[in-house]
Design a protein around this motif. Structure first.
Motif, mmCIF file in Angstrom:
data_model
loop_
_atom_site.group_PDB
_atom_site.id
_atom_site.type_symbol
_atom_site.label_atom_id
_atom_site.label_comp_id
_atom_site.label_asym_id
_atom_site.label_seq_id
_atom_site.Cartn_x
_atom_site.Cartn_y
_atom_site.Cartn_z
ATOM 1 N N ARG A 180 16.380 -27.812 4.403
ATOM 2 C CA ARG A 180 16.756 -27.039 5.590
ATOM 3 C C ARG A 180 15.831 -27.379 6.749
ATOM 4 O O ARG A 180 14.613 -27.416 6.581
ATOM 5 N N GLU A 211 16.862 -20.484 12.445
ATOM 6 C CA GLU A 211 15.620 -20.153 11.727
ATOM 7 C C GLU A 211 15.789 -18.927 10.827
ATOM 8 O O GLU A 211 15.137 -18.797 9.802
ATOM 9 N N GLU A 230 8.644 -19.643 7.063
ATOM 10 C CA GLU A 230 7.427 -19.402 7.839
ATOM 11 C C GLU A 230 7.266 -17.941 8.237
ATOM 12 O O GLU A 230 6.165 -17.485 8.511
ATOM 13 N N GLY A 240 13.166 -21.119 7.080
ATOM 14 C CA GLY A 240 12.046 -22.040 7.015
ATOM 15 C C GLY A 240 10.913 -21.560 6.140
ATOM 16 O O GLY A 240 10.000 -22.299 5.808
ATOM 17 N N PRO A 261 14.993 -25.673 10.119
ATOM 18 C CA PRO A 261 15.272 -24.483 10.938
ATOM 19 C C PRO A 261 15.074 -24.752 12.423
ATOM 20 O O PRO A 261 14.107 -25.390 12.821
#
Lengths: 517, 517
Positions: free
Chosen positions: B157, B140, B477, B475, B159
């Protein structure tokens, strides 16, 4: 001698295997005084030695230089550290001077980007320009190493016809103008891969007019020209057959004389004799030029550079960051310091020495052909559509049949273009003159393929090793020889005078036996 | 001092910028005798010097060696010439010995292939394994340099969650088991990219059990494991906080003592302490391991190698022929001769010296955190799901509020995993504790992003330069911080003791000011 021409070692570097040592030179000169090559050797010797200077260049690269902020500084503390993908500033600094003075690009904001050799450069260019399944324009005979790089992109090769001066602009125009995207199921090619100087394998060189004509076609159809120029500084000019020296034009004689001068005048004459780069016509920024130190300092250095417009340089720099990063600091530090030691003029002097070496070897080879075969000049035939610059060879064993007045002679055996640059001669063998040729055809066999393979084996058995031509065939049409010609590439890059003469003599003997003359 | 931690120079090599000179060592030892780091320095000094030997290794590489047919021969006449893509036989010869003794692959017919550094190796692996638009499994948090190589393939990707020991096998299983090709419009990923040791940026290291669990998931879903191991030999083990030395297990103390021995026993203890490679579990030949000389001899050498099964080696060799070809002969000749001079045991001794250097710097850094912050161990929170191995920092300025008995203390400022390898510490900052955090949220702003940027600027103004974490976010995020955490990566690879202490002290002062403590 193991082999007169070795495929595996065809492109030896002058540093690692090539230029004779200074101490051996006088011996050579004395031994060879009776050959006309002696003048070439004398010339070479001149460029290899500077009065009062050792023949060996020595230098030390410090861990910390006196002025690390000097853009020309070379020091281990930065060379062995991570560097930007563009490498140490000192090398591009020199290369920009070299490009400006030697290639003279037609626009101002070009730049250079170093890489780990021309194959790496070409790999990055393919990654930048090609989509999966694209078509790409190539010379009908081309370098298989370059093809290996784009074939994984499922690229379709579109071969363009050549003559003794390389690519034919008329055929390029026909192919691009006649391209029907819906019929071909492919976009019109946007990339041309070419080796303009000492083309591999044909040895052909494009001069100014030819390049201009090709550039105009590429402008019209918006094609990017990728010129791969490993042999550029190995441009030697035309071969003058023995006995025809007096036929040379006064202009050519004057140029040859100017090039024999030492110092800046001789250097300038050397530069003036080089063919202009595609960059010199590039008003659009559509040329990507690849150069390498492999043929001028050492192949093992794995060091080269690309010259092109900033828009391509930027993309290629990103690709470099995500793959090779900067070339090895050992390679850039040692090469840059060596060139700095010489300076621009010293580097040109070095290149003149290399030119003299290759010219000497080329002359040895062509002269030996003249000695062992009957030659006919500018004979032309459908091997090479343009009549000029070709040489056709006949066996001397057919001398009894040879009668110029009556026009009788034995069969034509070989046609080739005497190389003007590079390290290769490309021979077209007239297998249609072989006694078995038509028998084989009648039996439904691929006569040319069979005979090309058979002759290659006979030569190998006699320790003469040629590279078969089919490996260089971009379209595949020459391999299945409808016209009865088979091809081989010879390398003269490393062989000695004795090896070249011995090899060609042996070749002619095998050829007589093979053709049952 | 210009900056305590410089992003641009975070990964300096020991040769070019790192290890102290022997003559400076005694001075260091005297000056630092009061710090517990002195023992680390003494240890380092031991590995750097061999009694009766000069501190500098000297050798000459001949143009022609005495026995060119010896596979271990290194000579310029071949190093500077064209070579097969596999390079000079002498380097793979050594690397095969190294791989067999250190990585211990679980099968017999593995091989090595040298390249121009791990990024080049990864670029060739991507070219071999990825189709346009494929999905790829990554940690990640991951190394953006590796992403830059596969992003041009339009790769998606995927993660996988991490903890203090790296990748979580349970999450890997969830992602692969739950993959619906028709729903995702993509094939299930077949490639995992991972940095198992001293992960960049988190500093996490996977030990045997974790690797075994991940390998089993990859077997189940037929995933190729690409392990990028630049920091493998920089594995230093756990940080022991000051004052807790006596809490170490008897086994750990015994291991530490064994590693302090000189000679083969100490070398073996060093090797035994390394985490096992994924290769050691690789009964299927599904692991491709990347190693580099960048972190152990010099980043500028641009030299690394891949260890994997012959089926991958063959394809990668073809890719090498069509791109970089063999690495620079300058790099292979110099590196190989240096290693030959040392021999296997000498090279391991060198690696122990590097381990001691990085361990010393890591200890300086973690000890300084312990000096300037209140630390809470294994506190765990949703930054890192596994409670073990985490450290949470509180300001010392909140001392008046700090009362262990009453459980009162100031806000948690930082959580991090003390690195077990590599050159990095990854800090999670608790921006949700910032006085403006909820105000910003109420105004609809991205509070974490704003505060991460603001703190970075304040630190830069105070000459402390961190790498912002969002660049490592696979990611995306973490960048939009729903949970109120922001991230920075610190490098301790080149800084001196004084620079590290000064930098972290300054960091704590800025932090107090920023959090208005």
């Amino acid at each position: 001698m193991d082999a007169a021409f070795a495929i595996a070692s065809q492109t030896q570097s002058p540093v690692a295997g090539g230029l004779p040592k200074a101490q051996d030179m006088t011996r050579h000169l004395n031994r060879m005084a009776k050959h006309r090559e002696a003048s070439a050797l004398k010339e070479l010797y001149k460029y290899m030695t500077v009065p009062g200077m050792s023949n060996t260049v020595s230098f030390t690269i410090p861990k910390y230089g006196p002025n690390p902020r000097d853009p020309a500084a070379i020091q281990l503390s930065t060379s062995l550290q991570y560097q930007p993908a563009t490498g140490p500033p000192a090398l591009p600094l020199f290369l920009r001077e070299f490009v400006a003075k030697v290639f003279k690009p037609a626009y101002a904001d070009w730049d250079v980007l170093i890489n780990v050799g021309a194959t790496d450069g070409w790999s990055k260019i393919c990654g930048m320009l090609l989509e999966i399944g694209d078509a790409i324009l190539v010379e009908e005979w081309t370098y298989p190493g370059a093809e290996n790089t784009f074939i994984p992109y499922e690229t379709e090769r579109v071969p363009i016809k050549m003559d003794g001066q390389g690519l034919l602009p008329e055929h390029l125009e026909n192919v691009l103008g006649g391209w029907d995207e819906s019929e071909r199921g492919k976009k019109r090619p946007r990339v041309l891969y070419t080796i303009p100087t000492g083309q591999n394998p044909t040895g052909a060189t494009m001069m100014a007019d030819r390049k201009k004509a090709i550039y105009e076609v590429c402008q019209k159809y918006d094609v990017v020209i990728c010129e791969d120029e490993p042999y550029y500084c190995l441009y030697t000019g035309e071969w003058t057959p023995k006995g025809s020296e007096s036929d040379m034009s006064i202009l050519a004689q004057r140029k040859q004389k100017a090039e024999k001068k030492d110092g800046p005048d001789g250097n300038q004459a050397f530069l003036d004799a080089l063919p202009p780069s595609f960059l010199a016509f590039d008003t659009d920024g559509r040329v990507i030029r690849m150069d390498t130190f492999s043929k001028t300092s050492a192949p093992g250095s794995r060091l080269g550079w690309i010259t092109t417009s900033p828009i391509f340089i930027e993309r290629l720099t990103r690709a470099t960051e995500a793959s090779t990063q900067a070339p090895s600091g050992f390679a850039t530090a040692l090469t840059t310091r060596m060139i700095q030691q010489w300076g621009f003029d010293g580097y040109i002097r070095w290149l003149r020495g290399i030119k003299a070496t290759y010219n000497m070897r080329k002359t040895w080879l062509c002269d030996t052909f003249q000695d062992v075969f009957h030659l006919e000049f500018d004979s032309g035939n459908d091997l090479f559509p343009e009549r000029s610059r070709t040489v056709t060879c006949y066996s001397k064993q057919t001398k009894s049949l040879w009668d110029e007045k009556r026009g009788l002679r034995g069969p034509a055996l070989i046609t080739f273009i005497p190389p003007t640059a590079g390290m290769f001669v490309f021979l077209g063998i007239h297998f249609s003159e072989h006694p078995d040729y038509y028998d084989l055809l009648r039996r439904g066999e691929d006569a040319t393929f069979i005979l090309t393979k058979k002759l290659w084996e006979m030569l190998a058995d006699n320790l003469v090793l040629f590279a078969p031509g089919w490996g260089f065939d971009a379209g595949g049409e020459h391999a299945i020889g409808g016209k009865g010609y088979g091809y081989y590439r010879l390398a003269f890059s490393v062989a000695s005078y004795e090896e070249i003469r011995d090899g060609i003599y042996r070749f002619s003997q095998v050829l007589d036996k093979f053709f049952r003359i």
